[in-house]
Motif scaffolding. Structure first.
Motif, mmCIF file in Angstrom:
data_model
loop_
_atom_site.group_PDB
_atom_site.id
_atom_site.type_symbol
_atom_site.label_atom_id
_atom_site.label_comp_id
_atom_site.label_asym_id
_atom_site.label_seq_id
_atom_site.Cartn_x
_atom_site.Cartn_y
_atom_site.Cartn_z
ATOM 1 N N VAL A 295 10.246 2.217 -9.372
ATOM 2 C CA VAL A 295 10.928 2.330 -8.075
ATOM 3 C C VAL A 295 12.400 2.684 -8.271
ATOM 4 C CG1 VAL A 295 11.650 1.054 -6.020
ATOM 5 C CG2 VAL A 295 9.320 0.799 -6.890
ATOM 6 N N ASN A 296 13.053 2.039 -9.229
ATOM 7 C CA ASN A 296 14.469 2.337 -9.492
ATOM 8 C C ASN A 296 14.667 3.785 -9.932
ATOM 9 O OD1 ASN A 296 15.347 -0.230 -8.813
ATOM 10 N ND2 ASN A 296 15.231 -1.015 -10.918
ATOM 11 N N ASP A 297 13.767 4.260 -10.810
ATOM 12 C CA ASP A 297 13.862 5.659 -11.257
ATOM 13 C C ASP A 297 13.650 6.625 -10.103
ATOM 14 O OD1 ASP A 297 14.464 4.947 -13.798
ATOM 15 O OD2 ASP A 297 12.473 5.332 -14.641
ATOM 16 N N LEU A 298 12.668 6.319 -9.252
ATOM 17 C CA LEU A 298 12.424 7.187 -8.080
ATOM 18 C C LEU A 298 13.631 7.220 -7.164
ATOM 19 C CD1 LEU A 298 8.733 6.297 -7.148
ATOM 20 C CD2 LEU A 298 9.581 8.527 -7.886
ATOM 21 N N LEU A 299 14.205 6.067 -6.895
ATOM 22 C CA LEU A 299 15.382 5.992 -6.036
ATOM 23 C C LEU A 299 16.560 6.729 -6.660
ATOM 24 C CD1 LEU A 299 16.736 4.849 -3.506
ATOM 25 C CD2 LEU A 299 17.257 2.773 -4.806
ATOM 26 N N ASN A 300 16.743 6.534 -7.956
ATOM 27 C CA ASN A 300 17.829 7.194 -8.676
ATOM 28 C C ASN A 300 17.687 8.707 -8.612
ATOM 29 O OD1 ASN A 300 20.046 7.569 -10.257
ATOM 30 N ND2 ASN A 300 19.138 6.802 -12.149
ATOM 31 N N LEU A 301 16.466 9.200 -8.896
ATOM 32 C CA LEU A 301 16.211 10.641 -8.876
ATOM 33 C C LEU A 301 16.432 11.216 -7.487
ATOM 34 C CD1 LEU A 301 15.246 13.198 -10.289
ATOM 35 C CD2 LEU A 301 12.887 12.489 -9.836
ATOM 36 N N SER A 302 15.958 10.513 -6.462
ATOM 37 C CA SER A 302 16.101 10.985 -5.084
ATOM 38 C C SER A 302 17.575 11.068 -4.695
ATOM 39 C CB SER A 302 15.350 10.055 -4.133
ATOM 40 O OG SER A 302 15.540 10.434 -2.799
ATOM 41 N N GLN A 303 18.363 10.070 -5.061
ATOM 42 C CA GLN A 303 19.787 10.063 -4.719
ATOM 43 C C GLN A 303 20.538 11.194 -5.416
ATOM 44 O OE1 GLN A 303 20.740 6.012 -5.858
ATOM 45 N NE2 GLN A 303 20.687 5.314 -3.723
ATOM 46 N N ILE A 304 20.157 11.454 -6.674
ATOM 47 C CA ILE A 304 20.817 12.549 -7.402
ATOM 48 C C ILE A 304 20.483 13.893 -6.774
ATOM 49 C CG2 ILE A 304 20.937 13.757 -9.607
ATOM 50 C CD1 ILE A 304 20.419 11.047 -10.970
ATOM 51 N N GLU A 305 19.221 14.101 -6.446
ATOM 52 C CA GLU A 305 18.793 15.376 -5.852
ATOM 53 C C GLU A 305 19.461 15.620 -4.505
ATOM 54 O OE1 GLU A 305 14.301 16.076 -7.648
ATOM 55 O OE2 GLU A 305 14.538 14.944 -5.789
ATOM 56 N N LEU A 306 19.614 14.572 -3.711
ATOM 57 C CA LEU A 306 20.209 14.711 -2.374
ATOM 58 C C LEU A 306 21.731 14.679 -2.411
ATOM 59 C CD1 LEU A 306 17.811 12.390 -0.336
ATOM 60 C CD2 LEU A 306 17.836 14.887 -0.380
ATOM 61 N N GLY A 307 22.312 14.531 -3.602
ATOM 62 C CA GLY A 307 23.765 14.509 -3.719
ATOM 63 C C GLY A 307 24.397 13.251 -3.151
#
Length: 465
Positions: A295-307
């Motif tokens: 879950v943390n990795d998914l959240l991290n990846l999503s935040q990076i992609e969305l800037g």
């Protein structure tokens, strides 16, 4: 076409009327000038005989010379009496009204257009004084019916009308041709836009000119290309999202199924000993931790992609960050008895990067190298300066990556060795996070690998001043 035709017809109408008016005025002025010149010549020829009272000589001259005259001529004496005429002999001996001869006997040239008491039709005439010894002794009247002039003007008007008619025909042909040339690509664009609305993006407008319509067609084709690319990209993203949902569901289902099974066993007391019970609790705890990491990795990846994660970009010493990352991984390195060789350029410049994110990249890549490098082997970390970028490479001695999977390893949840990755607790998102972080830094990531010889993972960052 109608608009073109109306504009050109209106222009022709104005030009025709103006041309007719100008030609009519020019023709009248030209005729008056000829009559004045002719009157002056006759005046000089008859002034002596008229002064001497030799009227027969004047009349004889007039009759013998009338075939050379442009218009009709009267010779009038100082009393306003018509002495001789080239036509209407009955007017000979008629005395003109004083008002009609007053100005000419004052030495002025008189010009007049219209009706007169002596004619049944409008005429154009001029009166030129006959001067002898600085004294007006008579006048020469030269005139011509306006009907003849009007006939000439009528012929000219007909000529203008014929020219206008031909111009109208040419106008219709030209406006039709121009309208067709304008409307054809526009209609084509309309048709293609309707096809695009129904999902057909293959057809394009053929460009035959470089004018505004051609530029519009070129822009339309560019728009169609971009729309096609965008829709293809959206479709690809939609497919990736479906796959992502399926992958997430799969990744969540495995640990949840495991947790469910062991929790039921613990609830029902299905275990042989206290050691088994503790083992079940440990397995549940491990799977929960794995879920949290996922879950943390998914959240991290999503935040990076969305800037949504603001990068703190500043000058960064890569040597310090690399050594710090290695220090964080020392327990795992010692556990596998691995050797870390750091080969960095001595003149390595600072890089423009976010310290925490670059450290996250290094930990992910070195962690993968640790996972896949056999015990007792070596992991090499090197760097070099190329143009305006600093390149960092992490080389392992692992089993390598199959050639047909190299392009897919950056995708979410892609695992070359799924069983081994699961055993290590990996989420399959590490390389996706690495790629997005480096993209945010305007850098690139790559991998070189051969089966049985290991892999080299690399990334680039902008060099500072």
């Amino acid at each position: 076409m109608i608009l073109f035709t109306i504009i050109i017809l209106f222009t022709l109408f104005i030009l025709g009327g103006l041309l007719s008016y100008l030609v009519k005025g020019y023709y009248y002025d030209s005729t008056e000038k000829k009559f004045i010149d002719q009157g002056n010549k006759i005046s000089k020829l008859v002034q002596k005989s008229l002064y001497e009272g030799n009227y027969d000589e004047t009349i004889s001259f007039l009759r013998n010379s009338q075939r050379f005259f442009e218009g009709n001529v009267w010779i009038v004496d100082s009393k306003g009496l018509i002495l001789a005429t080239t036509q209407q002999k009955e007017l000979q001996g008629v005395r003109l009204n004083k008002e009609e001869v007053k100005q000419v006997f004052q030495g002025k040239i008189v010009k007049k257009r219209g009706f007169s008491n002596y004619f049944d039709e409008p005429v154009l005439f001029v009166a030129v004084p006959i001067i002898f010894s600085k004294k007006v002794i008579g006048a020469v009247f030269v005139y011509s019916p306006l009907a003849g002039i009007t006939s000439t003007l009528s012929d000219l008007k007909d000529l203008i009308q014929y020219a206008a008619f031909i111009a109208i025909i040419l106008t219709l042909l030209l406006s039709f041709t121009l309208s067709k040339s304008f409307s054809k690509p526009l209609k084509k664009m309309q048709k293609i836009s309707l096809n695009m609305a129904h999902g057909d993006f293959d057809e394009r407008v053929k460009i035959n000119s470089k004018d505004e319509v051609g530029q519009l067609a070129s822009s339309f084709n560019y728009l169609a290309d971009k729309l096609q690319e965008t829709i293809a990209s959206l479709q690809n993203k939609e497919e990736l999202q479906r796959r992502f949902v399926a992958d997430v569901s799969h990744e969540l289902r495995t640990p949840l199924t495991s947790i469910q099974g062991f929790v039921k066993a613990l609830r029902d007391g299905v275990y042989d000993s206290k050691a088994d019970k503790e083992e079940y609790y440990q397995i549940v705890l491990t799977e929960v931790k794995r879920l949290i990491r996922l879950v943390n990795d998914l959240l991290n990846l999503s935040q990076i992609e969305l800037g949504q994660i603001k990068m703190d970009i500043k000058g960064l010493d890569l040597k310090v960050v690399i050594r710090r990352s290695i220090r964080n991984l020392l327990p795992r390195i010692k556990e596998k008895d691995l050797k870390i060789r750091i080969d960095l350029s001595k003149d390595l410049p600072l890089v423009l990067a976010d310290r925490d994110r670059v450290e996250q990249v290094l930990i992910n890549l070195v962690s993968n190298a640790i996972d896949f490098t056999p015990k007792g082997e070596e992991i090499k970390i090197s760097s070099e300066l190329k143009d305006d970028r600093v390149l960092v490479m992490i080389e392992d001695n692992g089993p390598g990556i199959p050639k047909d999977e190299i392009d897919d390893i950056w995708n979410r949840f892609h695992k070359v060795d799924k069983a081994r990755t699961r055993d290590r607790g990996g989420t399959g998102l590490g390389l996706s996070i690495v790629r997005e972080i480096i993209r945010q830094h305007q850098g690139e990531v790559w991998v070189e690998s051969k089966i049985g010889e290991g892999s080299i993972f690399g990334f680039s960052l902008l060099a500072g001043d």
